[in-house]
Design a protein around this motif. Structure first.
Motif, PDB file in Angstrom:
ATOM      1  N   PRO A 128       0.794  -1.140   0.075  1.00  0.00           N
ATOM      2  CA  PRO A 128       0.024   0.056   0.140  1.00  0.00           C
ATOM      3  C   PRO A 128       0.941   1.173  -0.040  1.00  0.00           C
ATOM      4  O   PRO A 128       0.502   2.208  -0.610  1.00  0.00           O
ATOM      5  CB  PRO A 128      -0.841  -0.142   1.589  1.00  0.00           C
ATOM      6  CG  PRO A 128      -0.810  -1.390   1.559  1.00  0.00           C
ATOM      7  CD  PRO A 128       0.340  -2.060   0.942  1.00  0.00           C
ATOM      8  N   GLU A 129       1.958   1.327   0.873  1.00  0.00           N
ATOM      9  CA  GLU A 129       2.751   2.441   0.896  1.00  0.00           C
ATOM     10  C   GLU A 129       3.420   2.696  -0.424  1.00  0.00           C
ATOM     11  O   GLU A 129       3.601   3.762  -0.811  1.00  0.00           O
ATOM     12  CB  GLU A 129       3.919   2.181   2.058  1.00  0.00           C
ATOM     13  CG  GLU A 129       4.884   3.354   1.984  1.00  0.00           C
ATOM     14  CD  GLU A 129       6.228   2.627   2.769  1.00  0.00           C
ATOM     15  OE1 GLU A 129       7.293   3.192   2.476  1.00  0.00           O
ATOM     16  OE2 GLU A 129       5.686   1.820   3.549  1.00  0.00           O
ATOM     17  N   LEU A 134       4.106   5.461  -5.849  1.00  0.00           N
ATOM     18  CA  LEU A 134       4.172   5.380  -7.304  1.00  0.00           C
ATOM     19  C   LEU A 134       2.860   5.860  -7.912  1.00  0.00           C
ATOM     20  O   LEU A 134       3.205   6.954  -8.985  1.00  0.00           O
ATOM     21  CB  LEU A 134       4.319   3.987  -7.605  1.00  0.00           C
ATOM     22  CG  LEU A 134       5.432   3.285  -7.261  1.00  0.00           C
ATOM     23  CD1 LEU A 134       5.274   1.689  -7.466  1.00  0.00           C
ATOM     24  CD2 LEU A 134       6.724   3.663  -8.092  1.00  0.00           C
ATOM     25  N   LEU A 135       1.811   5.908  -7.627  1.00  0.00           N
ATOM     26  CA  LEU A 135       0.785   6.306  -8.409  1.00  0.00           C
ATOM     27  C   LEU A 135       0.810   8.072  -8.091  1.00  0.00           C
ATOM     28  O   LEU A 135       0.322   8.927  -8.940  1.00  0.00           O
ATOM     29  CB  LEU A 135      -0.771   5.892  -7.738  1.00  0.00           C
ATOM     30  CG  LEU A 135      -0.912   4.325  -8.107  1.00  0.00           C
ATOM     31  CD1 LEU A 135      -2.131   3.898  -7.628  1.00  0.00           C
ATOM     32  CD2 LEU A 135      -1.006   4.252  -9.686  1.00  0.00           C
ATOM     33  N   LEU A 140      -1.437  10.003 -10.351  1.00  0.00           N
ATOM     34  CA  LEU A 140      -2.819   9.455 -10.469  1.00  0.00           C
ATOM     35  C   LEU A 140      -3.161   8.935  -8.983  1.00  0.00           C
ATOM     36  O   LEU A 140      -3.914   8.003  -8.628  1.00  0.00           O
ATOM     37  CB  LEU A 140      -2.460   7.961 -11.219  1.00  0.00           C
ATOM     38  CG  LEU A 140      -2.238   8.028 -12.479  1.00  0.00           C
ATOM     39  CD1 LEU A 140      -2.176   6.740 -13.045  1.00  0.00           C
ATOM     40  CD2 LEU A 140      -3.720   8.597 -13.203  1.00  0.00           C
ATOM     41  N   GLU A 141      -3.054   9.984  -7.876  1.00  0.00           N
ATOM     42  CA  GLU A 141      -3.594   9.660  -6.763  1.00  0.00           C
ATOM     43  C   GLU A 141      -5.355   9.496  -6.641  1.00  0.00           C
ATOM     44  O   GLU A 141      -5.911  10.272  -7.390  1.00  0.00           O
ATOM     45  CB  GLU A 141      -3.309  11.090  -5.833  1.00  0.00           C
ATOM     46  CG  GLU A 141      -2.005  11.399  -5.729  1.00  0.00           C
ATOM     47  CD  GLU A 141      -1.381  12.573  -6.708  1.00  0.00           C
ATOM     48  OE1 GLU A 141      -2.100  12.357  -7.819  1.00  0.00           O
ATOM     49  OE2 GLU A 141      -0.651  13.406  -6.298  1.00  0.00           O
ATOM     50  N   GLY A 142      -5.491   8.555  -5.977  1.00  0.00           N
ATOM     51  CA  GLY A 142      -7.157   8.270  -6.101  1.00  0.00           C
ATOM     52  C   GLY A 142      -7.483   7.445  -7.079  1.00  0.00           C
ATOM     53  O   GLY A 142      -8.864   7.116  -6.936  1.00  0.00           O
ATOM     54  N   ILE A 161       4.081   3.558 -16.683  1.00  0.00           N
ATOM     55  CA  ILE A 161       5.164   4.151 -16.180  1.00  0.00           C
ATOM     56  C   ILE A 161       5.429   3.975 -14.703  1.00  0.00           C
ATOM     57  O   ILE A 161       6.520   3.552 -14.084  1.00  0.00           O
ATOM     58  CB  ILE A 161       5.304   5.615 -16.299  1.00  0.00           C
ATOM     59  CG1 ILE A 161       5.272   6.192 -17.779  1.00  0.00           C
ATOM     60  CG2 ILE A 161       6.544   6.318 -15.598  1.00  0.00           C
ATOM     61  CD1 ILE A 161       4.895   7.566 -18.079  1.00  0.00           C
ATOM     62  N   ALA A 162       4.421   4.042 -13.903  1.00  0.00           N
ATOM     63  CA  ALA A 162       4.537   3.611 -12.388  1.00  0.00           C
ATOM     64  C   ALA A 162       4.659   2.383 -12.351  1.00  0.00           C
ATOM     65  O   ALA A 162       5.741   1.896 -11.232  1.00  0.00           O
ATOM     66  CB  ALA A 162       2.945   4.058 -11.809  1.00  0.00           C
ATOM     67  N   ARG A 163       4.142   1.576 -13.077  1.00  0.00           N
ATOM     68  CA  ARG A 163       4.573   0.002 -12.891  1.00  0.00           C
ATOM     69  C   ARG A 163       6.274  -0.398 -13.170  1.00  0.00           C
ATOM     70  O   ARG A 163       6.691  -1.221 -12.563  1.00  0.00           O
ATOM     71  CB  ARG A 163       3.858  -1.100 -13.844  1.00  0.00           C
ATOM     72  CG  ARG A 163       3.834  -2.367 -13.685  1.00  0.00           C
ATOM     73  CD  ARG A 163       2.911  -2.944 -14.795  1.00  0.00           C
ATOM     74  NE  ARG A 163       2.809  -2.623 -16.096  1.00  0.00           N
ATOM     75  CZ  ARG A 163       2.150  -3.289 -16.765  1.00  0.00           C
ATOM     76  NH1 ARG A 163       1.044  -3.862 -16.630  1.00  0.00           N
ATOM     77  NH2 ARG A 163       2.386  -2.875 -18.132  1.00  0.00           N
TER      78      ARG A 163
END
Length: 272
Positions: A128-129, A134-135, A140-142, A161-163
């Motif tokens: 989760p952290e 990353l998001l 891409l929060e939320g 990109i986050a991945r």
């Protein structure tokens, strides 16, 4: 120390590797016997740790081939490729972002990132952290509970990109990731990638056809000749990085001059 320098230092400590890339007399051919086609080379190129290198050139000049060699997806026919002093292996040397997001549609946005964290060996309790960080890094929060078909194409590329950042490899490779997007979304994502590269300090290699995209993103640009691709121009880009207004940068005389120089080099190299 600035916040971006702090982020860079923290990231470098986490990865524990510098991400430097070295291509030594690299040639790559496809096919066998008399049917071989030389796609690229010979190429000698060093990418220092923390540099943002953009490979630019016409279609068929070998840009994506070089990226695959650096990622370890293919081995050169001749010469050697080293990432942080070792032969690259798929998934072990770099995070990679392709032209299309390649997300798993049965997973949520957060689920796609979680899968990358799982393969990166991150402890499940810390997902989760890491997922939230990353998001947030790609704006891409939320969105973690949304399905991939519920978000736009640009947002899907942000997830990709986050991945790619999840494993905290010291090297990030991007193969024309914005080619299919509209102009406004493309500009926004260029700004995102530029900011992420500055914050993390990761060595980045980006492939594009666009002289404007190359100048905006890169701290260095390499223009390739038509296939088999060799280096036609190796140009350091001395433009402000970090906290900079993107619109002011794109409208500056320095930017326009560099864009014209790169565009001319690409056109000349493609016609040679």
């Amino acid at each position: 120390m600035s916040s971006s320098e702090t982020a860079t230092t923290a990231e470098s400590t986490t990865t524990g590797h510098d991400g430097a890339v070295r291509l030594e007399d690299v040639v790559h051919r496809y096919g066998r016997g008399g049917e071989t086609v030389t796609a690229v080379g010979p190429v000698d190129l060093t990418v220092p740790a923390g540099e943002f290198l953009v490979l630019v050139g016409a279609s068929g000049c070998g840009k994506s081939t070089l990226l695959r060699l650096i990622a370890g997806f293919e081995r050169p026919t001749h010469g050697a490729v080293r990432v942080t002093g070792a032969q690259p292996r798929p998934g072990g040397a770099a995070g990679v972002v392709f032209q299309t997001p390649r997300l798993f549609p049965w997973r949520t946005v957060g689920g796609n990132v979680d899968l990358a964290l799982r393969y990166a060996g991150v402890d499940h309790a810390r997902w989760p952290e890491h997922r939230a960080r990353l998001l947030a890094r790609v704006g891409l929060e939320g969105t973690e509970k949304r399905r991939t078909w519920e978000i736009s194409g640009g947002q899907q590329q942000r997830v990709a990109i986050a991945r790619a950042l999840a494993a905290e490899h010291p090297l990030l490779l991007l193969d024309e990731p914005f080619a299919a997007l509209d102009a406004l979304t493309r500009e926004r994502l260029q700004e995102d990638v530029r900011r992420v590269a500055t914050q993390t300090g990761r060595t980045t290699v980006f492939v594009t056809h666009s002289a404007e995209e190359a100048v905006f993103l890169g701290s260095r640009i390499v223009v390739l000749t038509k296939g088999p691709g060799t280096v036609a121009l190796d140009l350091p880009i001395d433009l402000p990085r970090g906290d900079v207004d993107a619109e002011e940068l794109r409208a500056s005389r320095e930017f326009a001059a560099l864009r014209a120089r790169v565009a001319h080099a690409v056109k000349t190299a493609a016609a040679a």
